[in-house]
Motif scaffolding. Structure first.
Motif, PDB file in Angstrom:
ATOM      1  N   THR B  13       3.062  -4.230  -2.783  1.00 54.63           N
ATOM      2  CA  THR B  13       3.844  -3.095  -3.229  1.00 54.63           C
ATOM      3  C   THR B  13       3.138  -1.796  -2.872  1.00 54.63           C
ATOM      4  O   THR B  13       1.933  -1.773  -2.599  1.00 54.63           O
ATOM      5  N   GLN B  14       3.917  -0.727  -2.878  1.00 54.72           N
ATOM      6  CA  GLN B  14       3.355   0.592  -2.635  1.00 54.72           C
ATOM      7  C   GLN B  14       2.882   1.193  -3.961  1.00 54.72           C
ATOM      8  O   GLN B  14       3.490   0.969  -5.015  1.00 54.72           O
ATOM      9  N   MET B  15       1.822   1.953  -3.878  1.00 54.07           N
ATOM     10  CA  MET B  15       1.311   2.650  -5.056  1.00 54.07           C
ATOM     11  C   MET B  15       2.431   3.455  -5.709  1.00 54.07           C
ATOM     12  O   MET B  15       3.217   4.116  -5.025  1.00 54.07           O
ATOM     13  N   GLY B  16       2.528   3.372  -7.027  1.00 54.89           N
ATOM     14  CA  GLY B  16       3.559   4.096  -7.760  1.00 54.89           C
ATOM     15  C   GLY B  16       4.814   3.289  -8.025  1.00 54.89           C
ATOM     16  O   GLY B  16       5.644   3.699  -8.849  1.00 54.89           O
ATOM     17  N   GLN B  17       4.949   2.168  -7.348  1.00 55.23           N
ATOM     18  CA  GLN B  17       6.121   1.323  -7.554  1.00 55.23           C
ATOM     19  C   GLN B  17       5.948   0.428  -8.767  1.00 55.23           C
ATOM     20  O   GLN B  17       4.825   0.121  -9.197  1.00 55.23           O
ATOM     21  N   GLU B  18       7.057  -0.020  -9.280  1.00 57.02           N
ATOM     22  CA  GLU B  18       7.055  -0.962 -10.390  1.00 57.02           C
ATOM     23  C   GLU B  18       7.062  -2.388  -9.866  1.00 57.02           C
ATOM     24  O   GLU B  18       7.714  -2.683  -8.865  1.00 57.02           O
ATOM     25  N   GLN B  64       0.997   1.517 -18.973  1.00 53.57           N
ATOM     26  CA  GLN B  64       1.669   1.131 -17.731  1.00 53.57           C
ATOM     27  C   GLN B  64       2.073  -0.333 -17.725  1.00 53.57           C
ATOM     28  O   GLN B  64       2.853  -0.752 -16.872  1.00 53.57           O
ATOM     29  N   LYS B  78       5.132  -6.567 -16.574  1.00 53.13           N
ATOM     30  CA  LYS B  78       5.610  -5.440 -15.776  1.00 53.13           C
ATOM     31  C   LYS B  78       4.522  -4.382 -15.695  1.00 53.13           C
ATOM     32  O   LYS B  78       3.900  -4.038 -16.701  1.00 53.13           O
ATOM     33  N   ARG B  80       4.456  -0.545 -14.552  1.00 53.03           N
ATOM     34  CA  ARG B  80       5.475   0.478 -14.285  1.00 53.03           C
ATOM     35  C   ARG B  80       5.185   1.283 -13.024  1.00 53.03           C
ATOM     36  O   ARG B  80       6.064   1.516 -12.208  1.00 53.03           O
ATOM     37  N   SER B  81       3.992   1.720 -12.867  1.00 48.23           N
ATOM     38  CA  SER B  81       3.617   2.561 -11.736  1.00 48.23           C
ATOM     39  C   SER B  81       2.266   2.071 -11.234  1.00 48.23           C
ATOM     40  O   SER B  81       1.216   2.444 -11.759  1.00 48.23           O
ATOM     41  N   THR B  82       2.322   1.226 -10.229  1.00 43.68           N
ATOM     42  CA  THR B  82       1.103   0.549  -9.801  1.00 43.68           C
ATOM     43  C   THR B  82       0.095   1.507  -9.178  1.00 43.68           C
ATOM     44  O   THR B  82       0.465   2.501  -8.511  1.00 43.68           O
ATOM     45  N   LYS B  83      -1.171   1.176  -9.418  1.00 42.31           N
ATOM     46  CA  LYS B  83      -2.280   1.915  -8.818  1.00 42.31           C
ATOM     47  C   LYS B  83      -3.040   0.979  -7.887  1.00 42.31           C
ATOM     48  O   LYS B  83      -2.919  -0.246  -7.984  1.00 42.31           O
TER      49      LYS B  83
END
Lengths: 112, 113
Positions: B13-18, B64, B78, B80-83
Motif C-alpha cells: 500500500t501507499q503511505m497514507g492509505q487505509e 490509527q 484496520k 487508517r493512514s499507514t506509515k
C-alpha cells in the motif's frame, strides 16, 4: 520494564546432535511460558509449554526446563533434524495480562 | 486440524492509505489477538479482543488502529493512514476459553511504500 530475552541470537548444530536454546525472563510473576517455532514466512507454531509450578516438561524430542531461581528457561531438542531449522521464541504470560510477551528469538541452523 | 487463517498473505500500500487485514480465528475460540513483527525483530503484542470489545492494547495500538469482529467468523485489523514504519508481518492469534496457549495464523506481510 519487564522483558523476555534470549541469550544467543544464532545456534548451529550438526544433524543428530542435541540443541539447547536459552531464554531469560525478568518478570518473576509470570506463571506460564511457551516455546514457539517460526519457520521462514510462517507464523509462530506452538512447540511446548510449561507452568511456573513445574521445573521440567517433556514432549516428543523436546524438553523445556524452567529455573525460577535465576528466571531462566531452556528448550532442548534431541537428535536435531534439518526440519528443526527455524527461529525459536520463548514467550511468557503474566497473570492478569491478556497477551504474551515474546523474546527476541534464536535462529537454529541444522547442518546436514 | 483447525487453524487460524489470514488474508491477504501480502499487502502493498501507499503511505497514507487505509488497509484492512483479515483473520478467521479457530471456530470455538473466544479470545482474539493481533501481533506484529518487524523484519528480524521479535513478535510484539498489539491488541486483544474478547466479547466484542478490546480487552487490552499496547502502546503501538494508537488511534490509527482499530479492530472489529464484523460477523461470527472474521476478525479484522484496520490501519487508517499507514506509515512507512507500519511495514511488518501482522499475525492474528486466537485461544480457547480456559487455555493460555494461543494459535497463530500464517501472517500478512504489509509493505508501506
Amino acid at each position: 520494564g519487564e522483558s523476555v530475552g534470549l541469550h544467543l541470537p544464532t545456534l548451529s548444530v550438526q544433524e543428530g546432535d542435541n540443541s539447547i536454546i536459552n531464554c531469560a525472563y525478568s518478570n518473576s510473576a509470570s506463571d506460564y511460558f511457551i516455546w514457539y517455532k517460526q519457520e521462514s514466512g510462517k507464523g509462530p507454531q506452538f512447540i511446548i509449554d510449561i507452568r511456573s509450578n513445574m521445573d521440567k516438561r517433556q514432549g516428543q524430542r523436546v524438553t523445556v526446563l524452567l529455573n525460577k531461581t535465576v528466571k531462566h528457561l531452556s528448550l532442548q531438542i534431541a537428535a536435531t533434524q534439518p526440519g528443526d531449522s527455524a527461529v525459536y521464541f520463548c514467550a511468557e504470560n503474566n497473570p492478569g495480562a491478556n497477551n504474551l510477551f515474546f523474546g527476541t528469538g534464536t535462529r537454529l541452523t541444522v547442518i546436514p | 486440524e483447525p487453524e487460524v487463517t489470514q488474508t491477504p498473505s501480502h499487502q502493498v500500500t501507499q503511505m497514507g492509505q487505509e488497509v484492512i487485514l483479515r483473520c478467521v480465528p479457530i471456530s470455538n475460540h473466544l479470545y482474539f489477538y493481533w501481533y506484529r513483527q518487524i523484519l528480524g525483530q521479535k513478535v510484539e503484542f498489539l491488541v486483544s479482543f474478547y466479547n466484542n470489545e478490546i480487552s487490552e492494547k499496547s502502546e503501538i495500538f494508537d488511534d490509527q488502529f482499530s479492530v472489529e469482529r464484523p460477523d461470527g467468523s472474521n476478525f479484522t485489523l484496520k490501519i487508517r493512514s499507514t506509515k512507512l514504519e507500519d511495514s511488518a508481518m501482522y499475525f492474528c492469534a486466537s485461544r480457547h476459553r480456559g487455555k493460555i496457549e494461543q494459535f497463530f495464523g500464517p501472517g500478512t506481510r504489509l509493505t508501506v511504500l
